[in-house]
Write an enzyme that holds these catalytic residues in place. Structure first.
Site, PDB file in Angstrom:
ATOM      1  N   SER A  95     -78.540 -24.395  21.402  1.00  0.00           N
ATOM      2  CA  SER A  95     -78.519 -25.379  22.257  1.00  0.00           C
ATOM      3  C   SER A  95     -76.994 -26.071  21.970  1.00  0.00           C
ATOM      4  O   SER A  95     -75.882 -25.411  21.996  1.00  0.00           O
ATOM      5  CB  SER A  95     -79.365 -26.511  22.630  1.00  0.00           C
ATOM      6  OG  SER A  95     -79.360 -27.161  23.790  1.00  0.00           O
ATOM      7  N   HIS A 142     -86.481 -23.135  27.270  1.00  0.00           N
ATOM      8  CA  HIS A 142     -85.269 -23.857  26.344  1.00  0.00           C
ATOM      9  C   HIS A 142     -85.767 -23.724  24.983  1.00  0.00           C
ATOM     10  O   HIS A 142     -86.321 -24.972  24.455  1.00  0.00           O
ATOM     11  CB  HIS A 142     -84.677 -25.290  26.908  1.00  0.00           C
ATOM     12  CG  HIS A 142     -83.461 -25.671  26.261  1.00  0.00           C
ATOM     13  ND1 HIS A 142     -82.404 -24.816  26.227  1.00  0.00           N
ATOM     14  CD2 HIS A 142     -83.297 -26.437  25.174  1.00  0.00           C
ATOM     15  CE1 HIS A 142     -81.340 -25.445  25.330  1.00  0.00           C
ATOM     16  NE2 HIS A 142     -81.714 -26.360  24.808  1.00  0.00           N
ATOM     17  N   ASP A 196     -84.843 -20.877  31.415  1.00  0.00           N
ATOM     18  CA  ASP A 196     -84.428 -22.169  30.596  1.00  0.00           C
ATOM     19  C   ASP A 196     -84.041 -23.191  31.793  1.00  0.00           C
ATOM     20  O   ASP A 196     -83.328 -23.164  32.578  1.00  0.00           O
ATOM     21  CB  ASP A 196     -83.283 -22.128  30.000  1.00  0.00           C
ATOM     22  CG  ASP A 196     -82.946 -23.051  28.738  1.00  0.00           C
ATOM     23  OD1 ASP A 196     -82.869 -24.317  29.469  1.00  0.00           O
ATOM     24  OD2 ASP A 196     -82.059 -22.833  28.018  1.00  0.00           O
TER      25      ASP A 196
END
Length: 237
Positions: free
Chosen positions: A126, A214, A180
């Site tokens: 991320s 995610h 995601d």
């Protein structure tokens, strides 16, 4: 050859990073892996422990704590400020560049300890993946590869082939969950398109995972393990 045992250098936050290292086999390579927003290095150190390679040292530094605009200015571990999460959002240019310099300093520490930069893989998840990409592309040190998970390329409009000096042929493993909701797949798709314009396209691998949000999944972790083993093979001593 690096001495045996466990060792910790100081991270960019001033805290000791989570570090994994073989107790018997000397480390001849390193992986520096950067966590995501609001996290610490400890979780990813555990994940790396499950796929570790004996001759590789794994360093998972902790980001400094700072207010984050995206999260109503709440203070949390963050490599740089995030104003918004959309492809055309304003970016914290000075913060991104400052964070990248701190990561390059970590790379220099490993080089001074005896691991050459071309035996170092930089990676992250991320926000950490975003920083790992930007740091690798702007680094003077020649790196072995980049692992970019569920992320995006920061300051992409200011990056071009002319900015990249040492890592035009770097190998990149980019991974993204197809479901995601936080960093949508379009971020990964736009990033890989930009990377192929700046780097050798044949060295860029983009993998997506059906049903993954995610986060990470076992298939992705095995892809990471295989990439690290390919880029950082053992050295006969």
């Amino acid at each position: 050859m690096i001495r045996k045992g466990f060792e910790a250098s100081r991270s960019v936050s001033g805290k000791r990073p989570s570090l994994l290292r073989g107790e018997i086999i000397c480390s001849t390579a390193a992986v520096i892996f950067l966590h995501g927003l609001g996290d610490t290095g400890h979780g990813w150190a555990q994940a790396m422990a499950a796929i570790r390679t004996p001759h590789v040292k794994y360093i998972c530094p902790h980001a400094p704590v700072m207010p984050v605009t995206l999260n109503m200015n709440m203070a949390m571990p963050s490599w740089f400020d995030i104003i918004n999460l959309n492809p055309d959002a304003e970016e914290d240019e000075s913060g991104i560049k400052r964070a990248a310099e701190s990561i390059k300093a970590l790379i220099d520490q490993e080089v001074k300890s005896g691991i050459p930069s071309h035996r170092i893989v930089l990676g992250g998840f991320s926000q950490g993946g975003a920083l790992s990409l930007y740091s690798a592309l702007t680094a003077r040190q020649k790196l072995a590869g980049v692992v970019a998970l569920s992320c995006w390329l920061p300051l992409r409009n200011s990056l071009s082939q002319s900015v990249i000096s040492s890592n035009k042929d770097i190998s990149v493993l980019q991974c993204h969950g197809e479901e995601d909701p936080l960093v949508p797949l379009i971020f990964g798709s736009l990033t890989v398109e930009k990377l192929k314009m700046m780097l050798n396209p044949s060295n860029i691998t983009f993998k997506t995972y059906p049903g993954m949000a995610h986060s990470a999944c076992p298939e992705e972790m095995m892809d990471i393990k295989q990439f690290i083993e390919k880029q950082l093979p053992p050295i006969n001593q």
